[in-house]
Design a protein around this motif. Structure first.
Motif, PDB file in Angstrom:
ATOM      1  N   SER A 195       0.795  -1.225   0.000  1.00 60.61           N
ATOM      2  CA  SER A 195       0.000   0.000   0.000  1.00 60.61           C
ATOM      3  C   SER A 195       0.828   1.277   0.000  1.00 60.61           C
ATOM      4  N   THR A 196       2.031   1.237   0.573  1.00 66.68           N
ATOM      5  CA  THR A 196       2.841   2.453   0.665  1.00 66.68           C
ATOM      6  C   THR A 196       4.231   2.226   0.105  1.00 66.68           C
ATOM      7  N   GLU A 197       4.928   3.331  -0.161  1.00 66.49           N
ATOM      8  CA  GLU A 197       6.310   3.255  -0.659  1.00 66.49           C
ATOM      9  C   GLU A 197       7.235   2.638   0.388  1.00 66.49           C
ATOM     10  N   ASP A 198       6.914   2.822   1.676  1.00 64.10           N
ATOM     11  CA  ASP A 198       7.775   2.332   2.758  1.00 64.10           C
ATOM     12  C   ASP A 198       7.711   0.822   2.936  1.00 64.10           C
ATOM     13  N   GLN A 199       6.639   0.207   2.478  1.00 70.11           N
ATOM     14  CA  GLN A 199       6.485  -1.237   2.660  1.00 70.11           C
ATOM     15  C   GLN A 199       7.336  -1.989   1.644  1.00 70.11           C
ATOM     16  N   ASN A 200       7.643  -3.241   1.993  1.00 68.78           N
ATOM     17  CA  ASN A 200       8.557  -4.047   1.197  1.00 68.78           C
ATOM     18  C   ASN A 200       7.820  -5.221   0.560  1.00 68.78           C
ATOM     19  N   LEU A 201       8.134  -5.485  -0.697  1.00 71.78           N
ATOM     20  CA  LEU A 201       7.503  -6.574  -1.446  1.00 71.78           C
ATOM     21  C   LEU A 201       8.252  -7.910  -1.315  1.00 71.78           C
ATOM     22  N   ASP A 202       9.410  -7.908  -0.660  1.00 68.96           N
ATOM     23  CA  ASP A 202      10.291  -9.090  -0.654  1.00 68.96           C
ATOM     24  C   ASP A 202       9.617 -10.374  -0.183  1.00 68.96           C
ATOM     25  N   LEU A 203       8.870 -10.314   0.915  1.00 70.55           N
ATOM     26  CA  LEU A 203       8.216 -11.511   1.449  1.00 70.55           C
ATOM     27  C   LEU A 203       7.267 -12.114   0.420  1.00 70.55           C
ATOM     28  N   GLN A 204       6.451 -11.262  -0.206  1.00 73.65           N
ATOM     29  CA  GLN A 204       5.498 -11.740  -1.207  1.00 73.65           C
ATOM     30  C   GLN A 204       6.228 -12.318  -2.428  1.00 73.65           C
ATOM     31  N   ILE A 205       7.236 -11.600  -2.906  1.00 72.74           N
ATOM     32  CA  ILE A 205       7.969 -12.052  -4.096  1.00 72.74           C
ATOM     33  C   ILE A 205       8.651 -13.389  -3.833  1.00 72.74           C
ATOM     34  N   GLU A 206       9.221 -13.540  -2.650  1.00 75.47           N
ATOM     35  CA  GLU A 206       9.870 -14.807  -2.291  1.00 75.47           C
ATOM     36  C   GLU A 206       8.862 -15.961  -2.295  1.00 75.47           C
ATOM     37  N   ALA A 207       7.691 -15.740  -1.693  1.00 78.06           N
ATOM     38  CA  ALA A 207       6.656 -16.787  -1.641  1.00 78.06           C
ATOM     39  C   ALA A 207       6.156 -17.118  -3.048  1.00 78.06           C
ATOM     40  N   LEU A 208       5.974 -16.108  -3.901  1.00 84.10           N
ATOM     41  CA  LEU A 208       5.495 -16.335  -5.270  1.00 84.10           C
ATOM     42  C   LEU A 208       6.545 -17.069  -6.103  1.00 84.10           C
ATOM     43  N   THR A 209       7.809 -16.764  -5.870  1.00 82.95           N
ATOM     44  CA  THR A 209       8.896 -17.462  -6.570  1.00 82.95           C
ATOM     45  C   THR A 209       8.913 -18.930  -6.167  1.00 82.95           C
ATOM     46  N   GLU A 210       8.782 -19.189  -4.849  1.00 80.84           N
ATOM     47  CA  GLU A 210       8.748 -20.570  -4.351  1.00 80.84           C
ATOM     48  C   GLU A 210       7.539 -21.329  -4.892  1.00 80.84           C
ATOM     49  N   ALA A 211       6.449 -20.617  -5.193  1.00 85.45           N
ATOM     50  CA  ALA A 211       5.238 -21.249  -5.727  1.00 85.45           C
ATOM     51  C   ALA A 211       5.377 -21.556  -7.216  1.00 85.45           C
ATOM     52  N   GLY A 212       6.523 -21.183  -7.806  1.00 85.32           N
ATOM     53  CA  GLY A 212       6.788 -21.534  -9.197  1.00 85.32           C
ATOM     54  C   GLY A 212       6.216 -20.566 -10.224  1.00 85.32           C
ATOM     55  N   CYS A 213       6.040 -19.320  -9.855  1.00 86.23           N
ATOM     56  CA  CYS A 213       5.505 -18.339 -10.809  1.00 86.23           C
ATOM     57  C   CYS A 213       6.516 -18.069 -11.920  1.00 86.23           C
ATOM     58  N   ASP A 214       6.016 -18.030 -13.157  1.00 88.03           N
ATOM     59  CA  ASP A 214       6.862 -17.738 -14.312  1.00 88.03           C
ATOM     60  C   ASP A 214       7.218 -16.251 -14.368  1.00 88.03           C
ATOM     61  N   ARG A 215       6.311 -15.439 -13.898  1.00 86.35           N
ATOM     62  CA  ARG A 215       6.514 -13.986 -13.917  1.00 86.35           C
ATOM     63  C   ARG A 215       5.789 -13.397 -12.714  1.00 86.35           C
ATOM     64  N   ILE A 216       6.400 -12.377 -12.114  1.00 81.81           N
ATOM     65  CA  ILE A 216       5.799 -11.711 -10.965  1.00 81.81           C
ATOM     66  C   ILE A 216       5.631 -10.243 -11.297  1.00 81.81           C
ATOM     67  N   ILE A 217       4.403  -9.773 -11.129  1.00 88.35           N
ATOM     68  CA  ILE A 217       4.077  -8.379 -11.413  1.00 88.35           C
ATOM     69  C   ILE A 217       3.694  -7.717 -10.096  1.00 88.35           C
ATOM     70  N   ALA A 240      -3.642  -4.681 -13.745  1.00 89.76           N
ATOM     71  CA  ALA A 240      -4.184  -4.616 -15.111  1.00 89.76           C
ATOM     72  C   ALA A 240      -3.244  -5.329 -16.079  1.00 89.76           C
ATOM     73  N   GLU A 241      -1.947  -5.155 -15.875  1.00 90.05           N
ATOM     74  CA  GLU A 241      -0.960  -5.835 -16.732  1.00 90.05           C
ATOM     75  C   GLU A 241      -1.056  -7.351 -16.560  1.00 90.05           C
ATOM     76  N   ALA A 242      -1.196  -7.792 -15.312  1.00 93.59           N
ATOM     77  CA  ALA A 242      -1.319  -9.227 -15.056  1.00 93.59           C
ATOM     78  C   ALA A 242      -2.559  -9.785 -15.744  1.00 93.59           C
ATOM     79  N   LEU A 243      -3.675  -9.061 -15.663  1.00 90.29           N
ATOM     80  CA  LEU A 243      -4.911  -9.515 -16.314  1.00 90.29           C
ATOM     81  C   LEU A 243      -4.731  -9.640 -17.825  1.00 90.29           C
ATOM     82  N   GLU A 244      -3.998  -8.705 -18.422  1.00 88.11           N
ATOM     83  CA  GLU A 244      -3.764  -8.760 -19.870  1.00 88.11           C
ATOM     84  C   GLU A 244      -2.968  -9.999 -20.263  1.00 88.11           C
TER      85      GLU A 244
END
Length: 187
Positions: free
Chosen positions: A9-31, A49-53
Motif C-alpha cells: 500500500s505504501t512506498e515504505d512497505q517491502n515486497l520481498d516476502l510476497q515475491i519470495e513466496a510467489l517465486t517458491e510457488a513456481g511463478c513464471d513472472r511476478i508483477i 491490469a498488466e497481469a490480467l492482460e
C-alpha cells in the motif's frame, strides 16, 4: 503460465516476502504494484491490469494473500467470477484458496454465497429502514430546493408579470425547470 501478483500500500512497505513466496510457488513472472491501496479497484491498478492482460485460458494467477487483490468480499467475488469466465485459475498461498482443487472451488463458492447473502441483508435492512422512516412521517430523498414561501413568492411575481420563470430561477439560485416543477406541483 503462472503469473504472480504482489502489492503493497505504501512506498515504505517491502515486497520481498510476497515475491519470495510467489517465486517458491513456481511463478513464471511476478508483477507488482507499489504504493497502491487495497481500496482501489483492482483493475485500475497498473500492475494488476498488466497481469490480467497476460492471463488467458488455463493460466494461473497466484497471490500471497487474498487481500493483495481486493479488500471487500464483493470485489473478490467479482474478480473470481471474472477469472472463471476467462478460464483463469486462482490461488492464494496463505488463504488456502486454489480453484484448481475441489476444496478451493468450494471456498470460492462459499465466499460468493456469503457475499450475495450480505448484499441481500443490506437491501432488506435498507428497505425496512425506509419503510420505518416513512411511517414516522420522515420525508425521504433530497431536500426540496425551494421553501413553500419561495414558491409562493415566485408564483406571485410570475403571475403578476413582474418576473419571468427564468428571472425567478436566477434570483432564487435554481434551475428554470425547478421553478416550473414547483409551480406545477402547487396547482
Amino acid at each position: 503460465m503462472k503469473i504472480g501478483y504482489a502489492r503493497v500500500s505504501t512506498e515504505d512497505q517491502n515486497l520481498d516476502l510476497q515475491i519470495e513466496a510467489l517465486t517458491e510457488a513456481g511463478c513464471d513472472r511476478i508483477i507488482t504494484d507499489q504504493a497502491q491501496s487495497g481500496t482501489t479497484v483492482a483493475q485500475s491498478r497498473t500492475g494488476f491490469a498488466e497481469a490480467l492482460e497476460l492471463l488467458g485460458q488455463g493460466d494461473h494467477l497466484v497471490v500471497w494473500k487474498l487481500d493483495r487483490v481486493g479488500r471487500s468480499i464483493a470485489d473478490l467475488v467479482h474478480l473470481l467470477k471474472l477469472f472463471g469466465e476467462r478460464g483463469i485459475e486462482f490461488r492464494s498461498l496463505t488463504d488456502g484458496i486454489d480453484t484448481t482443487t475441489a476444496g478451493g472451488r468450494l471456498v470460492f463458492h462459499i465466499m460468493g454465497a456469503l457475499a450475495e447473502f450480505e448484499r441481500d441483508l443490506i437491501q432488506e435492512r435498507t428497505k425496512a429502514g425506509l419503510r420505518a422512516a416513512k411511517k414516522r412521517g420522515k420525508r425521504l430523498g433530497r431536500p426540496p430546493a425551494l421553501t413553500p414561501a419561495q414558491i409562493a413568492h415566485a408564483r406571485q411575481a410570475i403571475e403578476a408579470k413582474r418576473e419571468t420563470v427564468s428571472g425567478m430561477a436566477e434570483i432564487l439560485g435554481v434551475n428554470r425547470s425547478t421553478i416550473q416543477r414547483a409551480l406545477a406541483a402547487g396547482t
